[in-house]
Design an enzyme around this catalytic site. Structure first.
Site, PDB file in Angstrom:
ATOM      1  N   HIS A 173      -7.442  -2.734   4.923  1.00 11.29           N
ATOM      2  CA  HIS A 173      -7.090  -1.549   4.728  1.00 11.29           C
ATOM      3  C   HIS A 173      -7.703  -0.703   3.582  1.00 11.29           C
ATOM      4  CE1 HIS A 173      -4.570   1.176   2.331  1.00 11.29           C
ATOM      5  NE2 HIS A 173      -3.952   1.434   3.479  1.00 11.29           N
ATOM      6  N   ASN A 174      -8.167  -1.356   2.813  1.00 15.62           N
ATOM      7  CA  ASN A 174      -8.754  -0.599   1.487  1.00 15.62           C
ATOM      8  C   ASN A 174     -10.195  -0.104   1.922  1.00 15.62           C
ATOM      9  OD1 ASN A 174      -6.475  -1.008   0.153  1.00 15.62           O
ATOM     10  ND2 ASN A 174      -7.329  -1.565  -1.751  1.00 15.62           N
ATOM     11  N   SER A 184       0.819  -1.123   0.058  1.00 16.27           N
ATOM     12  CA  SER A 184      -0.059  -0.074  -0.072  1.00 16.27           C
ATOM     13  C   SER A 184       0.704   1.302   0.060  1.00 16.27           C
ATOM     14  CB  SER A 184      -0.909   0.098   1.223  1.00 16.27           C
ATOM     15  OG  SER A 184      -1.513   1.236   1.247  1.00 16.27           O
ATOM     16  N   LYS A 233      -4.899  -6.467   3.758  1.00 13.37           N
ATOM     17  CA  LYS A 233      -4.585  -5.642   2.755  1.00 13.37           C
ATOM     18  C   LYS A 233      -6.213  -4.943   2.250  1.00 13.37           C
ATOM     19  CE  LYS A 233      -2.941  -2.336  -0.217  1.00 13.37           C
ATOM     20  NZ  LYS A 233      -4.187  -2.178  -1.258  1.00 13.37           N
ATOM     21  N   GLU A 241      -9.815   2.521   3.853  1.00 21.04           N
ATOM     22  CA  GLU A 241      -9.530   3.747   2.933  1.00 21.04           C
ATOM     23  C   GLU A 241     -10.845   4.547   2.421  1.00 21.04           C
ATOM     24  OE1 GLU A 241      -6.205   2.857   0.116  1.00 21.04           O
ATOM     25  OE2 GLU A 241      -7.747   3.288  -1.276  1.00 21.04           O
TER      26      GLU A 241
HETATM   27  C1  6PG Z   1      -3.096   1.417  -1.588  1.00 20.88           C
HETATM   28  C2  6PG Z   1      -4.338   1.771  -2.485  1.00 20.88           C
HETATM   29  C3  6PG Z   1      -4.387   1.048  -3.654  1.00 20.88           C
HETATM   30  C4  6PG Z   1      -5.433   1.662  -4.752  1.00 20.88           C
HETATM   31  C5  6PG Z   1      -6.698   1.256  -4.248  1.00 20.88           C
HETATM   32  C6  6PG Z   1      -7.764   2.127  -5.116  1.00 20.88           C
HETATM   33  O1  6PG Z   1      -3.299   0.704  -0.565  1.00 20.88           O
HETATM   34  O2  6PG Z   1      -2.186   1.925  -2.217  1.00 20.88           O
HETATM   35  O3  6PG Z   1      -5.405   1.157  -1.713  1.00 20.88           O
HETATM   36  O4  6PG Z   1      -4.522  -0.419  -3.720  1.00 20.88           O
HETATM   37  O5  6PG Z   1      -5.338   3.071  -4.804  1.00 20.88           O
HETATM   38  O6  6PG Z   1      -6.907  -0.043  -5.110  1.00 20.88           O
HETATM   39  O7  6PG Z   1      -8.990   1.562  -5.117  1.00 20.88           O
HETATM   40  P1  6PG Z   1     -10.128   2.059  -5.816  1.00 20.88           P
HETATM   41  O8  6PG Z   1      -9.971   2.133  -6.996  1.00 20.88           O
HETATM   42  O9  6PG Z   1     -11.195   1.011  -5.539  1.00 20.88           O
HETATM   43  O10 6PG Z   1     -10.497   3.355  -5.137  1.00 20.88           O
END
Ligand code: 6PG
Length: 488
Positions: free
Chosen positions: A191-192, A116, A188, A195
Site C-alpha cells: 500500500h505504501n 492506514s 500494508k 502511495e
Molecule cells: C498510511 C501512511 C502512513 C505514513 C507513511 C508515510 O497508510 O497511513 O502510509 O503509514 O504516512 O508511513 O511514509 P513516508 O514517511 O515514508 O512518506
C-alpha cells in the site's frame, strides 16, 4: 495515532485500557476524552495487563523497529500470557513480524496489523490490514470491523460522516484478514509503495502544468479539483487540490506550496517495497522511481549547484492548453494503472515466497476507503480480481486494457513533451517503459545474453530450441582484446 485508535475503539462501545510511558500524557488524555465505551487509565503495564479481560488484546502503537520488541518484552514481564494477543499496528517490516510471531510463540500471540489513513483515519475509520494467527483474528475481527472505514455496499464509495462519539453504522468495513504471520504488514507495505508512486505521479502532473503552461498553483489546484470528479477521484488528488490552493500564511496573496522546500522525506516503506521487488526479481520500476525521485529531491544543494553548469532546453509549449491538461490527466491515469499492476504483481509473487493465499479482490476492496490510496479506481481493481482471481497482471484485465488503449496516445505525447522540454517525469516515463516492455514479445535481451556469454561464458538459450537448453559459443573474436592487452 494511539490516542485516536483508542478513541475510535471506545466510540464503538468497547472499553479501552490505555497506557503511555509518560503518565502525564495518559492522565491528560483521560481527563480530556469521554468516549461511549469508556477509557481506563493505567499508570503501569502491570495495571494495564490486570485491567484487560482474557484473552487480552493489546495494541502497540510505537515506532517500528527495536521499540516493538522492547515493549513486547515489557508486556510479557508485566504478565501477558500465551493466549493473549499482542498487536503491532505500526508500519513494521513484514519479515520482523514473521520473526516475532515465531519468537514469542508460547509466550503470547504476536499479531501484525497495518493501519492506514493517518491520524484522522485512526480516529474515524482507517483501512485495517491484519495478518497473523487465524485463531487470534477471531477475537480481533469484531473490533477491527467496527473501527474500520466503511464504504457503500453498492458503489464502493467511502462513507465519511463519522464524528466523535458517533461512528458510521452500516456499510462494508475496510477490514479483511489478509493471511498468516507477516501477510498484513506485507500488504500494508505494498500500500505504501503504491502511495509513493501515486504521490510522485501527481507531483509530475503538477510540475508539467507549471513548467509547460506556466499555470499558478491555484490554477493547477482547480484542475486537480476537477479531476477529482472523474476517474481519478481519490483522497490524494483531493488533498492535492487543497494543498495547491492553500494561501501562504506569511506572504499575503501567495500560495504556501510555492514556499515549501522541494525536498521530500521518507521513512522507508517505499524503499522496502523496491528492495523486495529487486529481491524477488519483479519489475516494479515505477515504484522504485518514486523512491529515487525522493532521493534526488533530497540532494537540494547538489541540484542547485548542478543547475548552474548542466544545460537543457527551456520549456515551452504553444499548443492548445486544455488539450495538454487532458493529456497530462491521461498520462497520470495510465501510469497509475501500471503502478497498481506492479504493486499487485509483487503481492502475487510474495504469496508464493511466503506460502500465503492472498485474495486480491478483497485487498483492493479494503483499499477503497480509509487508507491514503483510497480511490474510485480501487472499485475497478476489485471488479477485475472478482472477474478473475488469478489475473496474471492488472494490465490484462479487459477494463484496464481498454482504458490504456483509450488514453495511451496522450500518455506518449506527455512523456515526449517532458523529454524534449527537459522536465523530469521519471514515474510517467518509467511506467510507460514498463507498459511497452510488458507488451513486447521480443526485447533486446538477446544481445545482452550474447554479451554475457561473450565475456563470461554465461550461456544462452536459442529461439529455435526448447526452453531450458543452454548453449555456449566459443566466440571467434572473444580472445582478441585479451591478446591486445597482453601485447602491451
Ligand atoms: C498510511 C501512511 C502512513 C505514513 C507513511 C508515510 O497508510 O497511513 O502510509 O503509514 O504516512 O508511513 O511514509 P513516508 O514517511 O515514508 O512518506
Amino acid at each position: 495515532m494511539g490516542e485516536n485508535l483508542a478513541l475510535n475503539i471506545a466510540d464503538h462501545g468497547f472499553k479501552v485500557a490505555v497506557f503511555n510511558r509518560t503518565t502525564e500524557v495518559m492522565k491528560k488524555f483521560i481527563a480530556r476524552e469521554n468516549p461511549p465505551g469508556g477509557l481506563v487509565g493505567c499508570e503501569t503495564l502491570k495495571e494495564l495487563v490486570a485491567a484487560i479481560k482474557k484473552p487480552r488484546k493489546v495494541i502497540i502503537m510505537v515506532k517500528a523497529g527495536a521499540a516493538i520488541d522492547a515493549v513486547t518484552q515489557q508486556l510479557l514481564d508485566a504478565g501477558i500470557e500465551s493466549d493473549d494477543i499482542v498487536i503491532d499496528c505500526g508500519n513494521s517490516q513484514w519479515t520482523d513480524t514473521i520473526r516475532r510471531e515465531k519468537q514469542y510463540a508460547g509466550k503470547c500471540k504476536f499479531f501484525g496489523s497495518g493501519v492506514s489513513g493517518g491520524e484522522l483515519g485512526a480516529r474515524f475509520g482507517p483501512a485495517v490490514i491484519p495478518g497473523g494467527d487465524p485463531e487470534a483474528w477471531k477475537h480481533l475481527k469484531p473490533i477491527w470491523d467496527a473501527i474500520a472505514a466503511k464504504v457503500d455496499a453498492k458503489t464502493g464509495k467511502p462513507i465519511e460522516t463519522a464524528q466523535p462519539g458517533k461512528p458510521v453504522i452500516g456499510g462494508v468495513p475496510c477490514s479483511a484478514y489478509i493471511g498468516p504471520n507477516g501477510a498484513g504488514h506485507y500488504v500494508k507495505m505494498i500500500h505504501n509503495g503504491i502511495e509513493y508512486i501515486d504521490m510522485q505521479l501527481i507531483g509530475e502532473a503538477y510540475w508539467l502544468m507549471s513548467r509547460l503552461l506556466g499555470m499558478s498553483a491555484t490554477e493547477i489546484g482547480k484542475v486537480f479539483a476537477a479531476w477529482n470528479e472523474g476517474d481519478l477521484d481519490s483522497y490524494l488528488i483531493q488533498i492535492t487540490a487543497d494543498i495547491l490552493q492553500q494561501p501562504d500564511p506569511v506572504h499575503k496573496g501567495e500560495n504556501l506550496v510555492d514556499y515549501i522546500l522541494d525536498t521530500a522525506g521518507q521513512k522507508g516503506t517505499g524503499k522496502w517495497t523496491s528492495v523486495n521487488a529487486l529481491d524477488m526479481g519483479i519489475p516494479a520500476n515505477a515504484i522504485a522511481e518514486a523512491v529515487f525521485a525522493r532521493c534526488l529531491s533530497a540532494l537540494k544543494d547538489e541540484r542547485v549547484a548542478a543547475g548552474k553548469q548542466l544545460t537543457g532546453p527551456t520549456p515551452s509549449y504553444s499548443g492548445n492548453r486544455q488539450e495538454l491538461i487532458n493529456a497530462i490527466r491521461d498520462a497520470l491515469y495510465c501510469s497509475k494503472i501500471c503502478a497498481y499492476a506492479q504493486g499487485f504483481q509483487l503481492m502475487r509473487e510474495a504469496q508464493k515466497e511466503y506460502n500465503w493465499k492472498l485474495n486480491f479482490a478483497e485487498i483492493a476492496s479494503i483499499f477503497r476507503g480509509g487508507c491514503i490510496i483510497r480511490a474510485r479506481f480501487l472499485q475497478k481493481i476489485t471488479d477485475a480480481y472478482t472477474r478473475s482471481a488469478d489475473l496474471t497482471n492488472l494490465l490484462l484485465d479487459p477494463y484496464f486494457n481498454q482504458q490504456i488503449q483509450n488514453a495511451q496516445t496522450n500518455w506518449r505525447k506527455v512523456v515526449g513533451l517532458a523529454a524534449t522540454n527537459g522536465i523530469p517525469a521519471p514515474a510517467f516515463m518509467s511506467a510507460l517503459s514498463y507498459y511497452d516492455g510488458y507488451r513486447s514479445p521480443r526485447l533486446p535481451a538477446n544481445l545482452l545474453q550474447g554479451q554475457r556469454d561473450y565475456f563470461g561464458a554465461h550461456t544462452y538459450e536459442r529461439t529455435d530450441n526448447p526452453r531450458g537448453k543452454f548453449f555456449h559459443l566459443d566466440w571467434p573474436e572473444a580472445k582478441r582484446p585479451q591478446l591486445e592487452v597482453s601485447g602491451h
